[in-house]
Every structure is written in C-alpha cells, then in structure tokens.
Design a protein around this motif. Structure first.
Motif, PDB file in Angstrom:
ATOM      1  N   VAL A  88       0.826  -1.210   0.000  1.00 36.06           N
ATOM      2  CA  VAL A  88       0.000   0.000   0.000  1.00 36.06           C
ATOM      3  C   VAL A  88       0.865   1.267   0.000  1.00 36.06           C
ATOM      4  N   ALA A  89       1.931   1.265   0.775  1.00 35.63           N
ATOM      5  CA  ALA A  89       2.805   2.453   0.847  1.00 35.63           C
ATOM      6  C   ALA A  89       3.418   2.769  -0.517  1.00 35.63           C
ATOM      7  N   ARG A  90       3.786   1.728  -1.267  1.00 35.24           N
ATOM      8  CA  ARG A  90       4.373   1.962  -2.591  1.00 35.24           C
ATOM      9  C   ARG A  90       3.330   2.467  -3.580  1.00 35.24           C
ATOM     10  N   ILE A  91       2.117   1.995  -3.441  1.00 31.63           N
ATOM     11  CA  ILE A  91       1.045   2.503  -4.291  1.00 31.63           C
ATOM     12  C   ILE A  91       0.848   3.994  -4.026  1.00 31.63           C
ATOM     13  N   ARG A  92       0.795   4.353  -2.757  1.00 35.24           N
ATOM     14  CA  ARG A  92       0.641   5.775  -2.396  1.00 35.24           C
ATOM     15  C   ARG A  92       1.799   6.610  -2.956  1.00 35.24           C
ATOM     16  N   LYS A  93       3.004   6.092  -2.818  1.00 31.01           N
ATOM     17  CA  LYS A  93       4.187   6.835  -3.254  1.00 31.01           C
ATOM     18  C   LYS A  93       4.137   7.165  -4.740  1.00 31.01           C
ATOM     19  N   HIS A  94       3.640   6.227  -5.560  1.00 34.13           N
ATOM     20  CA  HIS A  94       3.685   6.407  -7.009  1.00 34.13           C
ATOM     21  C   HIS A  94       2.367   6.905  -7.604  1.00 34.13           C
ATOM     22  N   LEU A  95       1.380   7.165  -6.756  1.00 32.57           N
ATOM     23  CA  LEU A  95       0.090   7.660  -7.259  1.00 32.57           C
ATOM     24  C   LEU A  95       0.208   8.991  -8.007  1.00 32.57           C
ATOM     25  N   PRO A  96       1.069   9.930  -7.584  1.00 32.69           N
ATOM     26  CA  PRO A  96       1.183  11.166  -8.361  1.00 32.69           C
ATOM     27  C   PRO A  96       1.549  10.909  -9.828  1.00 32.69           C
ATOM     28  N   TRP A  97       2.424   9.940 -10.063  1.00 30.51           N
ATOM     29  CA  TRP A  97       2.768   9.592 -11.452  1.00 30.51           C
ATOM     30  C   TRP A  97       1.539   9.076 -12.194  1.00 30.51           C
ATOM     31  N   LEU A  98       0.771   8.183 -11.531  1.00 27.89           N
ATOM     32  CA  LEU A  98      -0.416   7.622 -12.184  1.00 27.89           C
ATOM     33  C   LEU A  98      -1.438   8.707 -12.481  1.00 27.89           C
ATOM     34  N   ALA A  99      -1.581   9.656 -11.564  1.00 22.30           N
ATOM     35  CA  ALA A  99      -2.532  10.756 -11.758  1.00 22.30           C
ATOM     36  C   ALA A  99      -2.131  11.661 -12.917  1.00 22.30           C
ATOM     37  N   GLU A 100      -0.849  11.717 -13.226  1.00 22.24           N
ATOM     38  CA  GLU A 100      -0.402  12.487 -14.379  1.00 22.24           C
ATOM     39  C   GLU A 100      -0.745  11.794 -15.699  1.00 22.24           C
ATOM     40  N   GLN A 101      -0.874  10.468 -15.631  1.00 24.48           N
ATOM     41  CA  GLN A 101      -1.109   9.697 -16.849  1.00 24.48           C
ATOM     42  C   GLN A 101      -2.595   9.458 -17.130  1.00 24.48           C
ATOM     43  N   LEU A 102      -3.392   9.378 -16.075  1.00 23.56           N
ATOM     44  CA  LEU A 102      -4.801   8.991 -16.226  1.00 23.56           C
ATOM     45  C   LEU A 102      -5.716   9.964 -15.481  1.00 23.56           C
ATOM     46  N   PRO A 103      -6.969  10.137 -15.946  1.00 23.22           N
ATOM     47  CA  PRO A 103      -7.927  11.011 -15.266  1.00 23.22           C
ATOM     48  C   PRO A 103      -8.565  10.308 -14.063  1.00 23.22           C
ATOM     49  N   LEU A 104      -7.832  10.224 -12.989  1.00 23.03           N
ATOM     50  CA  LEU A 104      -8.286   9.480 -11.815  1.00 23.03           C
ATOM     51  C   LEU A 104      -9.304  10.285 -11.006  1.00 23.03           C
ATOM     52  N   GLU A 105     -10.410   9.657 -10.683  1.00 20.59           N
ATOM     53  CA  GLU A 105     -11.409  10.246  -9.796  1.00 20.59           C
ATOM     54  C   GLU A 105     -11.404   9.542  -8.447  1.00 20.59           C
ATOM     55  N   VAL A 106     -11.250   8.221  -8.474  1.00 21.90           N
ATOM     56  CA  VAL A 106     -11.221   7.412  -7.252  1.00 21.90           C
ATOM     57  C   VAL A 106     -10.123   6.361  -7.403  1.00 21.90           C
ATOM     58  N   VAL A 107      -9.330   6.194  -6.343  1.00 24.29           N
ATOM     59  CA  VAL A 107      -8.356   5.096  -6.264  1.00 24.29           C
ATOM     60  C   VAL A 107      -8.503   4.467  -4.888  1.00 24.29           C
ATOM     61  N   SER A 108      -8.526   3.142  -4.848  1.00 22.01           N
ATOM     62  CA  SER A 108      -8.649   2.459  -3.562  1.00 22.01           C
ATOM     63  C   SER A 108      -7.891   1.146  -3.609  1.00 22.01           C
ATOM     64  N   VAL A 109      -7.650   0.585  -2.429  1.00 18.08           N
ATOM     65  CA  VAL A 109      -7.130  -0.772  -2.333  1.00 18.08           C
ATOM     66  C   VAL A 109      -8.166  -1.610  -1.609  1.00 18.08           C
TER      67      VAL A 109
END
Length: 372
Positions: A147-168
């Motif tokens: 989970v911590a690694r997902i959080r760490k790299h979420l800014p990169w994912l948000a730059e690539q995709l139009p994210l509205e909701v992300v969850s685990v």
C-alpha cells in the motif's frame, strides 16, 4: 464482432463471438419467449440492442506474470496469466488505461499473485470509466504490504490517467473471490455516473450496470411505465446504488430503496441528497418488506440471478400490491418467480441485450395483479 483473442483460443468467455449480432438478438428473443410462454397475453416491445463492442464501462482484470512483465486479463487452466488488455468489449478509454496500469505495476513493484504458488500481492485490477471519461481504479491485494508503494507512485499515475477514485481492497484468502470486504480509499470517494437524467454516485464496492447504453434504456423504460401508473408510494428492492429509485422520483411520490450493501446505500444517499421523498435503507429486502406495516402502490424488484426466492415471492403474492416492476438478469428464475405469484400477470415486457456476444440478457416486465 471479430476478436483476435477468441480466434487464437486465448479467451472463450464470449461464447457467441463470431455469430452475427442480429442472430444473437433473435436467439435471445426466442429463448425468452420459450421461458415465458405460460403468460401468452404479455405485450412485448421491440428489444433494446447494444453496441457490439466497446460497451463495458468496467474491467475486472486478473493480474499475473511478473513485476517486470505483468499480464492483465484472465488465467489459463494452469493458473498462468493470459493478457487481455486489448479486449474489444471494454470502453476504448478502459483499453487505453491498461498499458498505463501495467506500467504502474512495474513502477510500484507490485508483485502479481501467483495462484499455483500462492505467493505475491496484487490479485486484480478493477477499473471503471464514467461517461465523462474519469476513472475509478481499485487494487485488490492479498495484504497491506504494498500500500505504501502505491501511495508513493500515485502522483505519477494521476499524471497519466484522469483518476477520480483510487482504492485498495484486501482479499487475503486463496480462493476464487474477486474482492474482500475491507476497502481503503486513497483518492476521492465516488465516481459520478450519469445515466439518463440522473447523476449516480458510485462508490468502490457498489454494483452498477456495466453496459451504460442499455442501462439507461432500462431506466427510461421503467420510468415511462411508472409515469402511466402514477403511484404515490414505491419500493425499490435490491436497489443497488439507487438506479430505479432515483429515476422514478417525482413530486408527491415517496420512493424507498432497500439494499443489503451499506456501501451501495451510501452511494444512493449521496445521489439523492437533493431529492425530497427519496430514502434508502440498508437491509435485507426479503426480511424488510414483510416487516413493514403497509405495502406500497408499486414494488420494483431487481434481484440477483437466483431470483426473488420463495419467501419474497410469497410475500408479494399475499401483499395486495397492485403492480410489480420486475427487472431480471435471468429469465429462468423470472419464470420460476412468476409461477410462484399466480395473482400477477405480465402486462408488458422488454428484452434488453445487456451482454452481447453471450447468451445472457436482461428482461424487464410490468406485472399487474389479476382482478384489479
């Protein structure tokens, strides 16, 4: 529709792939007529058809392979990954997101779950796209290790995709279950899903029709029938995120939706925040309905594939409710439930092809109590 995966034998989930679409619809109509032949007076409206491809707003992808080369798709008989990120059933915006999500698996070092070895962390990716193109991305994990690694790299994912909701979602058990009960929100909370004239708010664990085009027609048809009946009280049982209830809301009408999933009820309440007369209850519809002091003018039922079951069908039979609107994803159990409610007859109905390339279909019927 032509599918390279089907032609290569990599995926045979779409059992009617390659069959002409008009033949598919005709076969579904014939099957529906066969199952509901005991009620010959029903007026059947023309079927609602679907685009043959690109209609699914939700992708449920098994993650396998390795961190460096993940597969997103299904498993073969040996438990190995079969990559289906180019599946033609998915909305093109889902298909476009798959390579980015695969790259995120590598970037965040998310080890795909190996079913034969019972090792690894990332089991599934569940991705939903809204009509406006925004995404809900859910990572189904065995534990919280990544989970911590997902959080760490979420800014990169948000730059690539139009994210509205992300969850685990945590699903620790080694069994063929898509998701677990525990959900942790990382970004946002609800995905706006406009269906017809209603803006539904979808939370991660809430059910929603995966064919948005046909789903909108389903709600539109229901609203037209109910407008002619003009009931003052309506119950929507198995209401999910409130699709029927919200489309049937009208001045002077009290609508109550009942759904066992608290997550779905939270979604429905958010959508209905500014609609007077619409309420939602988190309860088992089968137990809730008989416990009420008085029955409504109209009951809407949209049960799972198993149907209403004898208890709820028996209550409806004895309830005195003048009309029932029954939306079914399984005409076999619809016929069984109708046989258990001889006081009702289907007045009109419509087949909706919610699931092209397969034998499955939706059917909605308006039932009237005999002798009214």
């Amino acid at each position: 529709m032509q599918c390279d995966y089907f032609d290569a034998g990599a995926c045979r989930s779409c059992t009617w792939m390659g069959q002409a679409y008009d033949e598919q619809v005709a076969a579904k109509q014939a099957r529906n007529a066969e199952l509901l032949a005991p009620w010959p007076g029903t007026v059947w409206l023309p079927p609602v058809t679907s685009p043959e491809s690109g209609f699914r707003n939700k992708a449920k992808m098994v993650v396998a392979g390795t961190v460096e080369a993940p597969t997103l798709g299904i498993l073969d008989r040996a438990g190995g990954g079969v990559d289906l990120r180019g599946c033609g059933l998915h909305d093109p915006r889902l298909a476009a997101a798959m390579p980015v999500l695969a790259a995120f698996v590598t970037r965040a070092a998310l080890t795909p779950y190996d079913v034969p070895q019972r090792s690894g962390e990332l089991k599934h990716l569940i991705v939903t796209v809204s009509p406006d193109g925004s995404l809900m991305v859910r990572f189904v994990l065995r534990s919280t290790e990544s989970v911590a690694r997902i959080r760490k790299h979420l800014p990169w994912l948000a730059e690539q995709l139009p994210l509205e909701v992300v969850s685990v979602n945590l699903q620790p058990a080694h069994k063929a279950v898509l998701e677990g009960e525990r959900e942790e929100l990382l970004v946002g909370s609800t995905l706006p899903m406009r269906t017809g004239d209603v803006l539904l708010q979808l939370r991660p664990q809430s059910f929603f029709q995966t064919n948005g085009h046909v789903g909108a027609e389903l709600y539109r048809q229901a609203a037209a029938w109910v407008a002619d009946l003009a009931p003052t009280t309506v119950w929507d049982l198995f209401c999910g995120v409130g699709g029927f209830a919200l489309h049937l809301a009208a001045p002077g009408r009290r609508v109550t939706g009942v759904e066992i999933s608290e997550e779905a009820v939270t979604s429905a309440r958010t959508s209905a925040a500014e609609l007077p007369g619409v309420t939602f209850v988190a309860a088992d519809a089968t137990a809730w309905a008989p416990a009420q002091p008085a029955a409504p003018d109209l009951v809407v039922v949209n049960p799972p594939r198993r149907g209403l079951g004898p208890e709820l069908a028996g209550w409806l039979e004895s309830s005195g409710v003048p009309h029932v609107l029954y939306s079914s994803c399984n005409a076999v159990t619809l016929a069984k439930d109708l046989a258990a409610m001889p006081s009702y007859r289907p007045v009109t109905g419509r087949l909706l092809d919610m699931f092209p390339q397969t034998a499955h279909f939706e059917v909605v019927t308006l039932l009237e109590r005999v002798g009214r």
